[in-house]
Structures are given as C-alpha cells and as structure tokens.
Design an enzyme around this catalytic site. Structure first.
Site, PDB file in Angstrom:
ATOM      1  N   ASN A 143       0.837  -1.208   0.000  1.00 22.72           N
ATOM      2  CA  ASN A 143       0.000   0.000   0.000  1.00 22.72           C
ATOM      3  C   ASN A 143       0.866   1.251   0.000  1.00 22.72           C
ATOM      4  OD1 ASN A 143       0.652  -0.859   2.671  1.00 22.72           O
ATOM      5  ND2 ASN A 143      -0.927   0.444   3.538  1.00 22.72           N
ATOM      6  N   ILE A 144       0.389   2.246  -0.736  1.00 21.62           N
ATOM      7  CA  ILE A 144       1.098   3.517  -0.869  1.00 21.62           C
ATOM      8  C   ILE A 144       0.093   4.626  -0.573  1.00 21.62           C
ATOM      9  CG2 ILE A 144       2.385   5.034  -2.414  1.00 21.62           C
ATOM     10  CD1 ILE A 144       3.206   2.477  -3.973  1.00 21.62           C
ATOM     11  N   CYS A 191      -4.163   0.503  -2.455  1.00 24.71           N
ATOM     12  CA  CYS A 191      -3.942  -0.719  -1.680  1.00 24.71           C
ATOM     13  C   CYS A 191      -2.880  -1.604  -2.332  1.00 24.71           C
ATOM     14  CB  CYS A 191      -5.227  -1.528  -1.586  1.00 24.71           C
ATOM     15  SG  CYS A 191      -6.541  -0.770  -0.643  1.00 24.71           S
ATOM     16  N   GLU A 244      -2.983  -4.755  -3.006  1.00 29.86           N
ATOM     17  CA  GLU A 244      -3.520  -5.677  -4.018  1.00 29.86           C
ATOM     18  C   GLU A 244      -3.608  -5.009  -5.386  1.00 29.86           C
ATOM     19  OE1 GLU A 244      -4.661  -4.883  -1.061  1.00 29.86           O
ATOM     20  OE2 GLU A 244      -5.976  -6.411  -0.227  1.00 29.86           O
TER      21      GLU A 244
HETATM   22  N1  THU Z   1      -5.159  -1.513   2.596  1.00 27.64           N
HETATM   23  C1  THU Z   1      -4.616  -2.335   1.649  1.00 27.64           C
HETATM   24  O1  THU Z   1      -3.504  -2.112   1.167  1.00 27.64           O
HETATM   25  N2  THU Z   1      -5.354  -3.388   1.231  1.00 27.64           N
HETATM   26  C2  THU Z   1      -6.602  -3.694   1.698  1.00 27.64           C
HETATM   27  O2  THU Z   1      -7.276  -4.535   1.130  1.00 27.64           O
HETATM   28  C3  THU Z   1      -7.110  -3.010   2.889  1.00 27.64           C
HETATM   29  C4  THU Z   1      -6.451  -1.707   3.199  1.00 27.64           C
HETATM   30  C5  THU Z   1      -4.372  -0.356   3.038  1.00 27.64           C
HETATM   31  C6  THU Z   1      -4.939   0.969   2.601  1.00 27.64           C
HETATM   32  C7  THU Z   1      -4.385   1.896   3.660  1.00 27.64           C
HETATM   33  O3  THU Z   1      -3.085   2.315   3.236  1.00 27.64           O
HETATM   34  C8  THU Z   1      -4.224   1.034   4.889  1.00 27.64           C
HETATM   35  O4  THU Z   1      -4.311  -0.312   4.442  1.00 27.64           O
HETATM   36  C9  THU Z   1      -5.288   1.279   5.952  1.00 27.64           C
HETATM   37  O5  THU Z   1      -6.559   1.182   5.408  1.00 27.64           O
END
Ligand code: THU
Length: 138
Positions: free
Chosen positions: A42-43, A53, A55
């Site tokens: 995630n960035i 996210c 994914e």
């Molecule tokens: N996040 C993800 O990378 N994937 C997900 O499916 C759920 C949430 C990240 C987004 C944000 O940077 C952090 O988690 C908190 O929501």
C-alpha cells in the site's frame, strides 16, 4: 506453487509499504498462470483518497507487464513495523479490481502469521458485477 512461498513474497512486499498515515502496512503477491509473482504494497497520500492498496499495486503492475492469467493471490497486513498477527482480507474495491482479471475460483490466501486462510474470489465477492454484464467478450 507452494502457498507459503506466495505468502513469503507478500510478507517481503509488505516491507515496502508507504503508510505514514494509517501505520498499517499491507503486502500482496499475485501469482500468474505461468508461475511469475508480481508484488505490491500500500502507498498512501497526505490527501488520503489517492492511497492505493497493496492488491491493486500488484494487480496493475502485472497487468501493465502484459499478464492476463492469474492463479492465486496472497495478502498480509498489520501494524507497520510489527509482524502480522491477524488476517487482512482485501477491501471491496480490490475485490472488484481482482474480479476484472481473475476467475471466481481463484484462491485468495490470507495469513495471520500462523495459519493460512483460503477463500475463492467468488466467496469474497458473490454475485459479481463484471464484464459479462456488459456483454463484452474481452
Ligand atoms: N489496505 C490495503 O492495502 N489493502 C486492503 O485490502 C485493505 C487496506 C491499506 C490501505 C491503507 O493504506 C491502509 O491499508 C489502511 O486502510
């Protein structure tokens, strides 16, 4: 593909997360049908909504590289700087993005640092709205 190897790739990807606002680091590893692994983390953004996210970073990287056939995805997440200790299911937006490129029977592997939980994409996103509704055979 050994499941633990895909999870290890997601754990490694997680270490590249940029998450100064949530302090929640996520890693994903997407396996192609021919055995390649594309990863993402995630960035985040100071204005929050542009955050992407893990994914989607993995999926878009793979699709941009020309990949179209996927066999599995592993996802791990938790407090940044700490080992994962709970399952991190994909958010709804990422489920929809995965459904654009992956079949409903594709395994989604979650890991809490101890056990692997396996779901299919269709279990996570039943009654999917996808390209078949638009009658486009892409
Ligand atoms: N996040 C993800 O990378 N994937 C997900 O499916 C759920 C949430 C990240 C987004 C944000 O940077 C952090 O988690 C908190 O929501």
């Amino acid at each position: 593909m050994e499941k633990q190897r895909l999870i290890d790739a997601a754990l490694d990807a997680r270490s590249h997360s940029y998450c100064p606002y949530s302090d929640f680091a996520v890693g994903a590893a997407l396996l192609t049908a021919d055995g390649k692994i594309y990863t993402g983390a995630n960035i985040e953004s100071a204005s929050y909504t542009p955050t992407v996210c893990a994914e989607r970073v993995a999926t878009f990287t793979a699709v941009h590289a020309g990949e179209r056939e996927f066999a599995a995805i592993a996802i791990v997440g938790g407090k940044a700087g700490e080992a994962v200790s709970d399952f991190c299911p994909p958010c709804g937006v990422c489920r929809q993005v995965l459904a654009e490129f992956c079949e409903g029977d594709m395994p989604v592997l979650l890991y809490d640092g101890n056990e692997i939980r396996e779901r299919t994409l269709a279990e996570l996103l039943p009654d999917t709205f996808d390209k078949s509704q638009l009658k486009r055979g892409i």
